[in-house]
Write a protein that holds these residues in place. Structure first.
Motif, PDB file in Angstrom:
ATOM      1  N   GLY A 188       0.823  -1.214   0.000  1.00  0.00           N
ATOM      2  CA  GLY A 188       0.000   0.000   0.000  1.00  0.00           C
ATOM      3  C   GLY A 188       0.849   1.252   0.000  1.00  0.00           C
TER       4      GLY A 188
ATOM      5  N   PHE B  30       2.714   1.760  -3.443  1.00  0.00           N
ATOM      6  CA  PHE B  30       1.769   2.256  -4.449  1.00  0.00           C
ATOM      7  C   PHE B  30       1.467   3.729  -4.222  1.00  0.00           C
ATOM      8  CE2 PHE B  30       0.694  -1.330  -6.842  1.00  0.00           C
ATOM      9  CZ  PHE B  30      -0.337  -1.023  -7.696  1.00  0.00           C
ATOM     10  N   PHE B  31       1.188   4.048  -2.968  1.00  0.00           N
ATOM     11  CA  PHE B  31       0.753   5.403  -2.636  1.00  0.00           C
ATOM     12  C   PHE B  31       1.896   6.400  -2.832  1.00  0.00           C
ATOM     13  CE2 PHE B  31      -1.362   8.563   0.170  1.00  0.00           C
ATOM     14  CZ  PHE B  31      -2.606   8.498  -0.401  1.00  0.00           C
TER      15      PHE B  31
ATOM     16  N   PHE C  47       4.394   6.077  -4.879  1.00  0.00           N
ATOM     17  CA  PHE C  47       4.684   6.154  -6.302  1.00  0.00           C
ATOM     18  C   PHE C  47       3.667   7.028  -7.047  1.00  0.00           C
ATOM     19  CE2 PHE C  47       4.452   4.334 -10.653  1.00  0.00           C
ATOM     20  CZ  PHE C  47       5.759   4.574 -11.033  1.00  0.00           C
ATOM     21  N   TYR C  48       2.388   6.858  -6.742  1.00  0.00           N
ATOM     22  CA  TYR C  48       1.347   7.519  -7.534  1.00  0.00           C
ATOM     23  C   TYR C  48       0.783   8.790  -6.896  1.00  0.00           C
ATOM     24  CZ  TYR C  48       0.418   4.382 -11.467  1.00  0.00           C
ATOM     25  OH  TYR C  48       0.483   3.693 -12.639  1.00  0.00           O
ATOM     26  N   VAL C  49       1.014   9.005  -5.601  1.00  0.00           N
ATOM     27  CA  VAL C  49       0.420  10.179  -4.973  1.00  0.00           C
ATOM     28  C   VAL C  49       1.471  11.104  -4.353  1.00  0.00           C
ATOM     29  CG1 VAL C  49      -1.252  11.003  -3.280  1.00  0.00           C
ATOM     30  CG2 VAL C  49      -1.700   8.891  -4.521  1.00  0.00           C
TER      31      VAL C  49
ATOM     32  N   PRO D 113       4.408  12.260  -7.002  1.00  0.00           N
ATOM     33  CA  PRO D 113       3.922  13.263  -7.958  1.00  0.00           C
ATOM     34  C   PRO D 113       3.680  14.655  -7.352  1.00  0.00           C
ATOM     35  CG  PRO D 113       2.810  11.208  -8.375  1.00  0.00           C
ATOM     36  CD  PRO D 113       3.629  11.010  -7.127  1.00  0.00           C
TER      37      PRO D 113
ATOM     38  N   GLN E 281       6.924  16.183  -7.495  1.00  0.00           N
ATOM     39  CA  GLN E 281       7.263  16.493  -8.889  1.00  0.00           C
ATOM     40  C   GLN E 281       6.546  17.738  -9.399  1.00  0.00           C
ATOM     41  OE1 GLN E 281       6.426  12.663 -10.747  1.00  0.00           O
ATOM     42  NE2 GLN E 281       8.485  12.704 -11.588  1.00  0.00           N
TER      43      GLN E 281
ATOM     44  N   VAL F 279       1.506  12.213 -13.005  1.00  0.00           N
ATOM     45  CA  VAL F 279       0.903  10.885 -13.177  1.00  0.00           C
ATOM     46  C   VAL F 279       0.714  10.578 -14.653  1.00  0.00           C
ATOM     47  CG1 VAL F 279      -1.226   9.567 -12.866  1.00  0.00           C
ATOM     48  CG2 VAL F 279      -0.200  10.736 -10.929  1.00  0.00           C
TER      49      VAL F 279
ATOM     50  N   GLY G 204      -3.346   1.264 -17.110  1.00  0.00           N
ATOM     51  CA  GLY G 204      -2.790   2.504 -16.583  1.00  0.00           C
ATOM     52  C   GLY G 204      -3.765   3.199 -15.660  1.00  0.00           C
TER      53      GLY G 204
ATOM     54  N   LEU H 203      -4.277   1.102 -12.331  1.00  0.00           N
ATOM     55  CA  LEU H 203      -3.172   1.197 -11.374  1.00  0.00           C
ATOM     56  C   LEU H 203      -3.240   2.501 -10.600  1.00  0.00           C
ATOM     57  CD1 LEU H 203      -0.113  -0.270 -13.305  1.00  0.00           C
ATOM     58  CD2 LEU H 203      -1.387  -1.270 -11.397  1.00  0.00           C
ATOM     59  N   PHE H 204      -3.484   3.596 -11.303  1.00  0.00           N
ATOM     60  CA  PHE H 204      -3.565   4.857 -10.583  1.00  0.00           C
ATOM     61  C   PHE H 204      -4.750   4.876  -9.617  1.00  0.00           C
ATOM     62  CE2 PHE H 204      -5.543   8.930  -9.952  1.00  0.00           C
ATOM     63  CZ  PHE H 204      -4.527   9.568  -9.262  1.00  0.00           C
TER      64      PHE H 204
ATOM     65  N   ILE I 260      -6.227   2.447  -8.117  1.00  0.00           N
ATOM     66  CA  ILE I 260      -5.967   1.616  -6.938  1.00  0.00           C
ATOM     67  C   ILE I 260      -5.118   2.406  -5.945  1.00  0.00           C
ATOM     68  CG2 ILE I 260      -4.728  -0.415  -6.081  1.00  0.00           C
ATOM     69  CD1 ILE I 260      -5.555  -1.887  -8.582  1.00  0.00           C
ATOM     70  N   ALA I 261      -4.041   3.005  -6.458  1.00  0.00           N
ATOM     71  CA  ALA I 261      -3.137   3.732  -5.562  1.00  0.00           C
ATOM     72  C   ALA I 261      -3.875   4.862  -4.860  1.00  0.00           C
ATOM     73  CB  ALA I 261      -1.955   4.280  -6.356  1.00  0.00           C
ATOM     74  N   PHE I 262      -4.622   5.644  -5.625  1.00  0.00           N
ATOM     75  CA  PHE I 262      -5.262   6.806  -5.008  1.00  0.00           C
ATOM     76  C   PHE I 262      -6.356   6.396  -4.030  1.00  0.00           C
ATOM     77  CE2 PHE I 262      -7.965  10.515  -4.665  1.00  0.00           C
ATOM     78  CZ  PHE I 262      -7.009  11.493  -4.437  1.00  0.00           C
TER      79      PHE I 262
END
Lengths: 329, 282
Positions: A55, A58-59, A61-63, A66, A69, B132, B147, B150-151, B153-155
């Motif tokens: 978890g 994932f979090f 990496f994607y939240v 960014p 960034q 993203v 794509g 995956l995003f 799920i993460a969010f």
């Protein structure tokens, strides 16, 4: 551990069952060889991290990553394809002189303030529906209905509702002799028109929160209040609303977040128009970075940073309230 | 109970309440009712400006059939299913684990990790948008269902973790302590003791996430482009472009696009509301 009072019999049964399922030794552990491996000693402290790892990764990496960034990107000029060029605070300077930015900011404020109306409106409908007449369950569901529909469809529905030629609104207004209003084509009305569309599902959301809250209001306090002669609004204000505090807090959180996230409705109903008068920051950012107005990723990122900082004030407040509550436990 | 139960009020208020109720409902759902009426009208009614009169013929069946046969709508609906279902499974699975870790174990970083998930869940989408999209492009997943999934799920893990952790906190902790005394391995505690007790939370969260993801529009526009990967929320705009000014078809299309979460809500109402109002009562 399992006292034989009649109340706890049930939990004890559940406990034993669960333990049997989990493969716990049924009688005693005396005959078991003592494990002395590293894993055995550190199991308690390692397990949470193993469970958290997927978890968190994932979090991050994607939240989380960014977000960082976007902050750094806001100091660059980048078209999304070529090399990014460092421009320092130039994007923010441009923002400072950008009229469209101020229009968006102003509209964001209007959204924030107007959207809060969903809370009292939701409470009002909840009070209206908090009865036990036949069929009330169906009524509650149907009142909640707008929240389940996607904002895109809500946007379409209201676009047609406002339409100057065939919209139901102007049909009704015409019935009482008011000339047609082109709500979404008028720069003075457009933002309010969209907000009303947004309030529709949002009020439904607040309503359901309050209906649940009202269910849990202590009936004894109401009776005590009645004996003391409290009635109607006084009762509501002094006895009911204080007990609805948790519901109000959540309603407040979701309404603020909803107001600042407004994008779908604007995109579907007006696409920012007329003359960009219905833009908000979230929409303007999208427009700058990804629409036909050009792929100005750096400039878009700087708008996003401003929006993020506004949101951060509220996030900090929410987290602080949650932290106070955690401590109180 | 507040307000005063209707049975205990005057006869006249009882009668007015019973009449007000349906009237208020009709008023509340008026914009939606208008669209529903549109979707049953024939094209000629719009050509003749018969917008709000009685439909000259009842064309509901033809209109809805055309939505399914004369456009890409079935493909968009299918895409939505393929986006929504894996997201629900993924986000719920991840958050069962994170929620368990944060709800059961006491360690220093616990509250901060929890706050990271909560704060991340409140962040505006726009601050994530450009990076993203870029990440997705670099992984070669732009304009693919994977794509987007995956995003999502993460969010969604942010919100789901908040939900699961608070739910697990409310479970009887003695159960876990007792298991530890008996020497049950930690992962077995998760799998055999906590997970079965989480069933109601899993159900509630699944319905909620299903609705959230099905109704997502922003990320669909940012991360996908064409009919091969866009969900129905984004597809409805292409549909409307195809049938510009054909209001009977656009209305029918909108209703079709809105229906799955509505059906989900009515089927799983109890779980849905339990999920939505978790924390609204102490």
């Amino acid at each position: 551990m399992c006292p034989s009072s009649p109340v706890s019999i049930d939990t004890c049964y559940v406990k034993r069952q669960a333990m049997a399922d989990a493969g716990a030794p049924a009688v005693s552990q005396h005959n078991k060889p003592v494990k002395n491996s590293w894993w055995h000693n550190n199991q308690q402290s390692m397990t949470p991290w193993l469970f958290l790892a997927p978890g968190i990764l994932f979090f991050l990496f994607y939240v989380i990553f960014p977000i960082y960034q976007s902050f750094s990107l806001s100091f660059y000029s980048w078209d999304g394809l070529g090399e990014a060029e460092y421009v320092g605070a130039y994007n923010y300077e441009e923002l400072y002189w950008d009229d469209a930015f101020y229009t968006s900011l102003r509209n964001n404020l209007i959204w924030l303030v107007m959207y809060l109306f969903a809370i009292p409106a939701g409470l009002f409908i909840a009070l209206f529906l908090n009865q036990t007449v036949t069929g009330i369950r169906l009524y509650k569901s149907l009142f909640f209905f707008p929240f389940v529909i996607s904002q895109v469809v809500v946007g379409l529905v209201f676009t047609w509702f406002y339409d100057p030629t065939f919209g139901l609104l102007n049909y009704i207004l015409g019935g009482v002799g008011i000339p047609p209003i082109n709500v979404l084509g008028d720069e003075n009305f457009v933002t309010y028109g969209i907000i009303v569309a947004g309030l529709w599902p949002q009020t439904a959301y607040c309503m359901i929160l309050y209906l649940t809250g009202l269910n849990a209001v202590d009936p004894e306090q109401i009776e005590a209040g009645r004996l003391d002669g409290a009635k109607g609004l006084r009762m509501l204000w002094h006895i009911i609303i204080p007990q609805l505090r948790p519901a109000t807090f959540i309603a407040f959180v979701v309404t603020i977040i909803g107001a600042l996230r407004s994008f779908d409705l604007i995109s579907v109903m007006t696409n920012g128009g007329p003359y960009g008068e219905s833009r908000v920051l979230s929409f303007y950012m999208f427009e700058v970075a990804l629409s036909e107005y050009g792929f100005r990723m750096g400039y878009g990122a700087s708008i996003a940073v401003v929006l993020f900082l506004i949101m951060l004030v509220f996030i900090a407040y929410f987290l602080w309230s949650m932290y106070q509550e955690e401590k109180a436990r | 109970m507040f307000p005063t139960p209707i049975e205990r009020t005057s006869r006249s208020w009882q009668i007015s309440y019973q009449t007000l109720l349906p009237l208020a409902l009709i008023l509340w759902l008026l914009p939606l009712i208008a669209v529903a009426i549109f979707s049953f009208k024939p094209a000629s009614d719009f050509a003749n400006a018969n917008y709000w009169g009685w439909p000259s013929s009842f064309e509901g069946f033809t209109n809805y059939a055309l939505v399914f046969t004369g456009s890409d709508m079935p493909q968009y609906l299918l895409n939505s299913v393929f986006i929504t279902v894996p997201t629900v499974i993924g986000a719920v699975a991840l958050s069962c684990m994170t929620g368990f870790a944060l709800g059961v174990y006491k360690f220093k970083a616990n509250i901060w990790i929890f706050f990271m998930f909560v704060a991340g869940n409140f962040v505006p989408f726009q601050i994530l948008m450009v990076p993203v999209r870029d990440l997705t492009l670099q992984m070669g997943l732009y304009n693919t269902i994977t794509g987007l999934v995956l995003f999502h799920i993460a969010f969604q893990t942010g919100f789901c973790t908040l939900f699961m952790r608070n739910f697990i906190r409310a479970l009887p902790f003695e159960l876990i302590e007792a298991a530890r005394v008996e020497g049950v391995a930690e992962w077995r505690i998760f799998w055999y003791i906590v997970l079965p007790l989480m069933k109601p939370a899993i159900a509630a969260l699944s319905v909620l996430i299903f609705t959230f993801i099905w109704n997502d529009y922003f990320w669909a526009v940012v991360l996908t482009q064409g009919v091969e990967s866009q969900p129905v929320t984004a597809g409805i705009t292409s549909f409307n472009a195809q049938y510009r000014a054909a209001y009977h078809l656009m209305s029918a299309g909108s209703i079709v696009a809105a229906l799955p979460p509505v059906a989900m809500f009515f089927l799983m109402q109890k779980h849905f509301i339990a999920g939505l109002t978790l924390g609204a009562v102490k």
